[in-house]
Scaffold this motif. Sequence first.
Motif, PDB file in Angstrom:
ATOM      1  N   THR A  72       0.851  -1.187   0.000  1.00  0.00           N
ATOM      2  CA  THR A  72       0.000   0.000   0.000  1.00  0.00           C
ATOM      3  C   THR A  72       0.888   1.239   0.000  1.00  0.00           C
ATOM      4  OG1 THR A  72      -1.622  -1.195   1.334  1.00  0.00           O
ATOM      5  CG2 THR A  72      -1.907   1.186   1.127  1.00  0.00           C
ATOM      6  N   PRO A  73       0.920   1.992  -1.097  1.00  0.00           N
ATOM      7  CA  PRO A  73       1.739   3.209  -1.129  1.00  0.00           C
ATOM      8  C   PRO A  73       1.195   4.266  -0.163  1.00  0.00           C
ATOM      9  CG  PRO A  73       1.097   2.519  -3.348  1.00  0.00           C
ATOM     10  CD  PRO A  73       0.261   1.736  -2.385  1.00  0.00           C
ATOM     11  N   ASN A  74       2.074   5.092   0.344  1.00  0.00           N
ATOM     12  CA  ASN A  74       1.644   6.212   1.184  1.00  0.00           C
ATOM     13  C   ASN A  74       0.735   7.144   0.390  1.00  0.00           C
ATOM     14  OD1 ASN A  74       3.186   5.366   3.402  1.00  0.00           O
ATOM     15  ND2 ASN A  74       5.006   6.442   2.653  1.00  0.00           N
ATOM     16  N   ASP A  75      -0.261   7.716   1.080  1.00  0.00           N
ATOM     17  CA  ASP A  75      -1.149   8.716   0.477  1.00  0.00           C
ATOM     18  C   ASP A  75      -1.854   8.183  -0.774  1.00  0.00           C
ATOM     19  OD1 ASP A  75      -2.314  11.190   0.737  1.00  0.00           O
ATOM     20  OD2 ASP A  75      -0.934  12.182  -0.623  1.00  0.00           O
ATOM     21  N   LYS A  93      -1.826 -10.819 -10.466  1.00  0.00           N
ATOM     22  CA  LYS A  93      -1.546  -9.502  -9.886  1.00  0.00           C
ATOM     23  C   LYS A  93      -2.592  -8.508 -10.348  1.00  0.00           C
ATOM     24  CE  LYS A  93       1.992  -8.629 -13.469  1.00  0.00           C
ATOM     25  NZ  LYS A  93       3.356  -8.111 -13.718  1.00  0.00           N
ATOM     26  N   GLY A  94      -2.812  -7.507  -9.461  1.00  0.00           N
ATOM     27  CA  GLY A  94      -3.784  -6.471  -9.752  1.00  0.00           C
ATOM     28  C   GLY A  94      -3.900  -5.499  -8.599  1.00  0.00           C
ATOM     29  N   LEU A  95      -4.965  -4.705  -8.607  1.00  0.00           N
ATOM     30  CA  LEU A  95      -5.181  -3.679  -7.582  1.00  0.00           C
ATOM     31  C   LEU A  95      -6.458  -3.951  -6.799  1.00  0.00           C
ATOM     32  CD1 LEU A  95      -4.463  -0.349  -9.518  1.00  0.00           C
ATOM     33  CD2 LEU A  95      -2.937  -1.515  -7.922  1.00  0.00           C
ATOM     34  N   THR A  96      -6.447  -3.543  -5.525  1.00  0.00           N
ATOM     35  CA  THR A  96      -7.652  -3.466  -4.712  1.00  0.00           C
ATOM     36  C   THR A  96      -7.626  -2.114  -4.002  1.00  0.00           C
ATOM     37  OG1 THR A  96      -6.691  -4.393  -2.679  1.00  0.00           O
ATOM     38  CG2 THR A  96      -7.556  -5.957  -4.297  1.00  0.00           C
ATOM     39  N   LEU A  97      -8.625  -1.860  -3.178  1.00  0.00           N
ATOM     40  CA  LEU A  97      -8.594  -0.667  -2.335  1.00  0.00           C
ATOM     41  C   LEU A  97      -7.602  -0.872  -1.201  1.00  0.00           C
ATOM     42  CD1 LEU A  97     -12.358   0.363  -2.063  1.00  0.00           C
ATOM     43  CD2 LEU A  97     -10.653   1.014  -3.748  1.00  0.00           C
ATOM     44  N   ASN A  98      -7.267   0.209  -0.523  1.00  0.00           N
ATOM     45  CA  ASN A  98      -6.263   0.148   0.536  1.00  0.00           C
ATOM     46  C   ASN A  98      -6.799  -0.415   1.848  1.00  0.00           C
ATOM     47  OD1 ASN A  98      -7.926   2.398   0.903  1.00  0.00           O
ATOM     48  ND2 ASN A  98      -6.315   3.630   1.848  1.00  0.00           N
ATOM     49  N   LEU A  99      -8.098  -0.707   1.926  1.00  0.00           N
ATOM     50  CA  LEU A  99      -8.671  -1.222   3.165  1.00  0.00           C
ATOM     51  C   LEU A  99      -8.338  -2.699   3.337  1.00  0.00           C
ATOM     52  CD1 LEU A  99     -12.221   0.407   2.944  1.00  0.00           C
ATOM     53  CD2 LEU A  99     -10.215   1.259   4.167  1.00  0.00           C
ATOM     54  N   PRO A 100      -8.185  -3.151   4.597  1.00  0.00           N
ATOM     55  CA  PRO A 100      -7.881  -4.572   4.830  1.00  0.00           C
ATOM     56  C   PRO A 100      -9.120  -5.446   4.868  1.00  0.00           C
ATOM     57  CG  PRO A 100      -7.773  -3.386   6.905  1.00  0.00           C
ATOM     58  CD  PRO A 100      -8.087  -2.356   5.842  1.00  0.00           C
ATOM     59  N   TRP A 101     -10.312  -4.862   4.633  1.00  0.00           N
ATOM     60  CA  TRP A 101     -11.556  -5.624   4.695  1.00  0.00           C
ATOM     61  C   TRP A 101     -12.477  -5.196   3.544  1.00  0.00           C
ATOM     62  CZ3 TRP A 101     -10.003  -1.963   8.243  1.00  0.00           C
ATOM     63  CH2 TRP A 101     -10.683  -0.748   8.198  1.00  0.00           C
ATOM     64  N   THR A 102     -13.471  -6.012   3.257  1.00  0.00           N
ATOM     65  CA  THR A 102     -14.516  -5.732   2.257  1.00  0.00           C
ATOM     66  C   THR A 102     -13.962  -5.093   0.985  1.00  0.00           C
ATOM     67  OG1 THR A 102     -15.040  -3.550   3.211  1.00  0.00           O
ATOM     68  CG2 THR A 102     -16.272  -5.461   4.033  1.00  0.00           C
ATOM     69  N   THR A 103     -12.859  -5.605   0.515  1.00  0.00           N
ATOM     70  CA  THR A 103     -12.270  -5.021  -0.688  1.00  0.00           C
ATOM     71  C   THR A 103     -12.662  -5.844  -1.914  1.00  0.00           C
ATOM     72  OG1 THR A 103     -10.223  -4.144  -1.644  1.00  0.00           O
ATOM     73  CG2 THR A 103     -10.094  -6.291  -0.551  1.00  0.00           C
ATOM     74  N   LYS A 145     -15.249  11.612   3.657  1.00  0.00           N
ATOM     75  CA  LYS A 145     -13.801  11.477   3.815  1.00  0.00           C
ATOM     76  C   LYS A 145     -13.361  10.049   3.527  1.00  0.00           C
ATOM     77  CE  LYS A 145     -10.035  12.131   7.141  1.00  0.00           C
ATOM     78  NZ  LYS A 145      -9.678  12.478   8.539  1.00  0.00           N
ATOM     79  N   LEU A 146     -12.281   9.918   2.754  1.00  0.00           N
ATOM     80  CA  LEU A 146     -11.679   8.623   2.454  1.00  0.00           C
ATOM     81  C   LEU A 146     -10.277   8.572   3.049  1.00  0.00           C
ATOM     82  CD1 LEU A 146     -12.707   8.365  -1.302  1.00  0.00           C
ATOM     83  CD2 LEU A 146     -13.784   7.195   0.612  1.00  0.00           C
ATOM     84  N   SER A 147      -9.928   7.447   3.628  1.00  0.00           N
ATOM     85  CA  SER A 147      -8.614   7.290   4.255  1.00  0.00           C
ATOM     86  C   SER A 147      -7.588   6.887   3.198  1.00  0.00           C
ATOM     87  CB  SER A 147      -8.666   6.218   5.343  1.00  0.00           C
ATOM     88  OG  SER A 147      -9.604   6.558   6.341  1.00  0.00           O
ATOM     89  N   LYS A 148      -6.496   7.625   3.120  1.00  0.00           N
ATOM     90  CA  LYS A 148      -5.437   7.320   2.174  1.00  0.00           C
ATOM     91  C   LYS A 148      -4.286   6.621   2.889  1.00  0.00           C
ATOM     92  CE  LYS A 148      -6.277  11.157  -1.045  1.00  0.00           C
ATOM     93  NZ  LYS A 148      -5.655  12.336  -1.700  1.00  0.00           N
ATOM     94  N   GLY A 149      -3.483   5.908   2.095  1.00  0.00           N
ATOM     95  CA  GLY A 149      -2.316   5.237   2.643  1.00  0.00           C
ATOM     96  C   GLY A 149      -2.680   3.937   3.332  1.00  0.00           C
ATOM     97  N   PRO A 150      -1.713   3.308   4.011  1.00  0.00           N
ATOM     98  CA  PRO A 150      -1.981   2.041   4.693  1.00  0.00           C
ATOM     99  C   PRO A 150      -3.069   2.204   5.760  1.00  0.00           C
ATOM    100  CG  PRO A 150       0.376   2.450   4.528  1.00  0.00           C
ATOM    101  CD  PRO A 150      -0.304   3.712   4.097  1.00  0.00           C
ATOM    102  N   LEU A 152      -4.758   0.037   8.709  1.00  0.00           N
ATOM    103  CA  LEU A 152      -4.523  -1.191   9.449  1.00  0.00           C
ATOM    104  C   LEU A 152      -5.719  -1.555  10.308  1.00  0.00           C
ATOM    105  CD1 LEU A 152      -0.834  -0.528  10.574  1.00  0.00           C
ATOM    106  CD2 LEU A 152      -1.667  -1.543   8.445  1.00  0.00           C
ATOM    107  N   GLN A 153      -5.804  -2.845  10.640  1.00  0.00           N
ATOM    108  CA  GLN A 153      -6.859  -3.305  11.529  1.00  0.00           C
ATOM    109  C   GLN A 153      -6.724  -2.616  12.884  1.00  0.00           C
ATOM    110  OE1 GLN A 153      -9.312  -5.239  10.781  1.00  0.00           O
ATOM    111  NE2 GLN A 153      -8.732  -6.690   9.176  1.00  0.00           N
ATOM    112  N   GLY A 154      -7.864  -2.362  13.525  1.00  0.00           N
ATOM    113  CA  GLY A 154      -7.842  -1.778  14.863  1.00  0.00           C
ATOM    114  C   GLY A 154      -7.589  -0.290  14.887  1.00  0.00           C
ATOM    115  N   THR A 155      -7.788   0.399  13.750  1.00  0.00           N
ATOM    116  CA  THR A 155      -7.543   1.848  13.705  1.00  0.00           C
ATOM    117  C   THR A 155      -8.853   2.634  13.607  1.00  0.00           C
ATOM    118  OG1 THR A 155      -7.195   1.707  11.305  1.00  0.00           O
ATOM    119  CG2 THR A 155      -5.244   1.612  12.706  1.00  0.00           C
ATOM    120  N   GLY A 156      -9.957   2.010  14.030  1.00  0.00           N
ATOM    121  CA  GLY A 156     -11.227   2.718  14.044  1.00  0.00           C
ATOM    122  C   GLY A 156     -11.980   2.570  12.738  1.00  0.00           C
TER     123      GLY A 156
END
Length: 206
Positions: A72-75, A93-103, A145-150, A152-156
């Motif tokens: 996951t690239p920064n920003d 290989k391919g792309l997904t969203l930066n979220l660790p769930w429901t991607t 608002k969308l969260s950019k960058g890595p 992680l689980q447990g970050t709200g």
Amino acid sequence: MKKLFLLINLLIVISCHSQKKNIMRPKIDDKIESLDTILLDHIDKLENYSKKTDSGYIQIMRNQTNISYQFTPNDSLYKIVKIYYLNYMIYNKGLTLNLPWTTFPLGIWYEFDKDGKLVKKINYDEPYKFTFDEVLAFCKAENIKLSKGPVLQGTGFHTTIRRRIEKEKPIWEIQWKKKPDVLETIILDGVSGKVLSKRESQYVNN
């Protein structure tokens, strides 16, 4: 005055370029590749490995059938996913969203056989004529608002974007925190972008 005008124009161009760079999709090609040898020592010793680097966040998971590499690239709103055979040659290989769930898979994914031959190419965006970029524009217009960058689980709670085929029609689903204790779920038509429904529910922070 002319020099000042040129300087202002230059700054605008640089600013626009930077903004586009932040949301630009990483490029995925159809070239054969093998797992970076720098990472092999970690993989041989551990089943799971993660590391924060200057450019982003790396996660590697190994099981009895394959090796999963995620970066996951920064920003960025995107995560690069590459699955390798146990001989370290690329499987897909391919792309997904930066979220660790429901991607979900985004854009074109490439699949290879064990000899490195490209055997499959799937465009997962094809049914969605209302594109992911247009969904992002919708979120911006709605102040979602969308969260950019890595992420992680447990970050709200983080805004979640999903998509699926429902009753043979593509739809987008956006869930975001409208208020500290209220979630809003928005359903968009995957072809026209029309808002099909908006529903609020209580948010409980566990």
